[in-house]
Scaffold this motif. Structure first.
Motif, PDB file in Angstrom:
ATOM      1  N   UNK A 379       0.838  -1.203   0.000  1.00 54.91           N
ATOM      2  CA  UNK A 379       0.000   0.000   0.000  1.00 54.91           C
ATOM      3  C   UNK A 379       0.873   1.254   0.000  1.00 54.91           C
ATOM      4  N   UNK A 380       1.871   1.281   0.866  1.00 51.96           N
ATOM      5  CA  UNK A 380       2.756   2.448   0.971  1.00 51.96           C
ATOM      6  C   UNK A 380       3.479   2.707  -0.348  1.00 51.96           C
ATOM      7  N   UNK A 381       3.915   1.644  -1.005  1.00 51.47           N
ATOM      8  CA  UNK A 381       4.589   1.798  -2.296  1.00 51.47           C
ATOM      9  C   UNK A 381       3.625   2.366  -3.341  1.00 51.47           C
ATOM     10  N   UNK A 434       2.936  -3.299  11.763  1.00 51.85           N
ATOM     11  CA  UNK A 434       2.443  -2.882  10.446  1.00 51.85           C
ATOM     12  C   UNK A 434       0.977  -2.455  10.512  1.00 51.85           C
ATOM     13  N   UNK A 435       0.165  -3.188  11.253  1.00 54.23           N
ATOM     14  CA  UNK A 435      -1.258  -2.835  11.383  1.00 54.23           C
ATOM     15  C   UNK A 435      -1.396  -1.435  11.988  1.00 54.23           C
ATOM     16  N   UNK A 440      -2.969   4.216  10.714  1.00 54.38           N
ATOM     17  CA  UNK A 440      -2.725   5.649  10.893  1.00 54.38           C
ATOM     18  C   UNK A 440      -2.451   6.330   9.547  1.00 54.38           C
ATOM     19  N   UNK A 441      -1.647   5.680   8.715  1.00 53.01           N
ATOM     20  CA  UNK A 441      -1.305   6.244   7.410  1.00 53.01           C
ATOM     21  C   UNK A 441      -2.548   6.409   6.540  1.00 53.01           C
ATOM     22  N   UNK A 445      -4.394   9.788   5.087  1.00 49.31           N
ATOM     23  CA  UNK A 445      -4.608   9.947   3.647  1.00 49.31           C
ATOM     24  C   UNK A 445      -6.051  10.346   3.349  1.00 49.31           C
ATOM     25  N   UNK A 446      -7.007   9.729   4.052  1.00 46.32           N
ATOM     26  CA  UNK A 446      -8.415  10.033   3.843  1.00 46.32           C
ATOM     27  C   UNK A 446      -8.730  11.457   4.295  1.00 46.32           C
ATOM     28  N   UNK A 447      -8.176  11.868   5.443  1.00 47.45           N
ATOM     29  CA  UNK A 447      -8.394  13.225   5.945  1.00 47.45           C
ATOM     30  C   UNK A 447      -7.836  14.256   4.967  1.00 47.45           C
TER      31      UNK A 447
END
Length: 455
Positions: A379-381, A434-435, A440-441, A445-447
């Motif tokens: 996801x981060x990538x 990781x969870x 949090x990430x 991103x949504x905010x």
């Protein structure tokens, strides 16, 4: 909007994930089978020292793979997002700049690696008995590094544009060619470890030829023109920034393997190195389907990130986690129930079997949790979050596993068993961390996109 973009933007998530992930998963399983079959041929045709020799040179292959993924993951992520933005001109510059980078890389690896093959395998932990096998194998592998990085890197680009079928075909060609040549070179021509290495690089050449044909066909949206091969500093910088996490994953694996080879050689000798070589290939088989699922997920997440479609990203992530957990759980059950039969495929030495069966059962017990960690990294990538990607890429191997293998053998005189126990502990801890980071990430991103909903 062409058919590939329509698929990524509007098709039902379960359908598009299946359509993209199935070929990628098959390709990953094929790649894992190649590693297993190759080791079986070496174990049956050459013996325990042959297996150990290949295990010693694993860091070499991992380092070459890591550099190829550095370019492939970074450029693949950029291509997915720019396809979502309809910027086809930039897509072409990204692809051709990646070809420039990976071509230079292959030349450097091939020349320097061949020249310094002996000190390299010596540094990686080759004992006196293992060194001739590792040296002969790795010298031939370095010749193949002229084009092998290109195959790895470009497969990421092919999947990024939603065409995982051709990426799969290129890997299947390599797998089938390798099986045939392994049998001919090892058993018929009696070429030993050199024959195994030669079979490997010739099989990769078959994949390379197929990719070249694909890039010159109408099936790709990438245009290969001379004007796009002009180095673009900003593009190369972003490729490296995003792809560094994939690079770090593989380099950390290489570092772990080097440290393990030295510790295993000290605690258990050549036999323990051979056991790890076998277990590595088995766990690779468990992880490869996960890689296929992640590779199927990333074009969807990357494209819809470019389109700012949050709901499709959420649905894709949840489905990916469910699928990766189911896949690994099935694999672990098979490994726990039939460890003797699996180990005996590689070598029937009773001492190796007695130690290897117990080690395998310990090492894989927490593998179902690895899918969550790999999904978080993927996801981060896809989102281009380079710092988070880098942290997650070194979490399991460097930050957790290396300290564990240095400490556990000395606790309660665990010795070699402390090494095997370190694997499941690192898997469990990395999943938990990781969870926490990924939730949090994603909320942030949504905010940032003013579409916050509770997840």
């Amino acid at each position: 909007m062409n058919k590939k973009e329509e698929l990524l933007a509007n098709a039902k998530i379960s359908s598009v994930l299946f359509k993209l992930a199935l070929p990628a998963t098959i390709a990953m399983i094929v790649n894992a089978l190649y590693n297993i079959v190759d080791t079986i041929f070496i174990g049956r045709g050459i013996g325990t020292l042959g297996i150990a020799g290949v295990a010693i040179q694993l860091p070499v292959q991992i380092i070459i793979l890591s550099c190829a993924l550095l370019i492939g993951i970074g450029s693949g992520s950029m291509i997915s997002r720019n396809l979502g933005k309809k910027d086809t001109e930039k897509v072409n510059y990204i692809a051709c700049n990646s070809f420039l980078c990976v071509g230079c890389m292959g030349i450097i690896f091939s020349i320097l690696g061949y020249m310094f093959a002996t000190p390299i395998v010596d540094f990686f932990g080759a004992t006196k008995n293992i060194l001739p096998y590792a040296r002969d194998y790795v010298k031939i592998m370095f010749i193949g590094s002229l084009y092998f990085p290109f195959c790895v890197s470009t497969n990421n680009l092919i999947r990024a544009e939603g065409n995982s079928r051709d990426a799969m075909i290129s890997m299947i060609i390599g797998f089938l060619t390798n099986i045939l040549l392994d049998y001919i070179f090892i058993f018929i021509l009696d070429m030993g470890i050199k024959g195994a290495a030669l079979a490997t690089i010739l099989s990769k050449l078959g994949s390379f030829i197929y990719i070249i044909i694909y890039l010159n066909s109408s099936r790709t949206s990438i245009q290969i023109k001379l004007k796009y091969f002009v180095p673009q500093k900003n593009i190369i910088k972003e490729i490296i920034s995003i792809g560094f996490s994939g690079f770090a994953v593989q380099v950390s694996s290489s570092i772990v393997t080097i440290i393990l080879n030295h510790i295993l050689g000290h605690l258990g000798g050549d036999l323990s190195i051979a056991i790890y070589g076998i277990i590595y290939k088995i766990t690779l088989f468990l992880f490869m389907p996960l890689n296929g699922m992640i590779q199927g997920m990333q074009p969807i997440v990357g494209y819809n990130y470019g389109c700012n479609n949050i709901s499709r990203i959420k649905e894709t992530i949840k489905l990916t986690i469910i699928c990766t957990t189911i896949i690994t759980t099935i694999g672990v059950l098979i490994g726990e129930l039939f460890p003797y039969q699996i180990i005996s495929l590689f070598n029937k030495d009773e001492v190796l079997l007695s130690h290897g069966v117990s080690a395998l059962r310990i090492v894989i017990i927490m593998t179902p949790f690895v899918g969550v960690q790999m999904t978080g990294l993927g996801i981060s990538q896809s989102l281009g979050k380079s710092l988070t990607s880098f942290f997650l890429s070194i979490l399991r191997q460097v930050l957790l596993f290396i300290p564990l293998i240095l400490l556990l053998p000395n606790i309660y005189n665990l010795g070699i068993w402390g090494i095997w126990i370190a694997f499941p502990i690192a898997d469990l801890l990395s999943m938990i961390i990781t969870i926490l980071i990924s939730k949090k990430q994603f909320k942030n991103f949504i905010v940032e996109n003013n579409t916050y909903t509770k997840i």
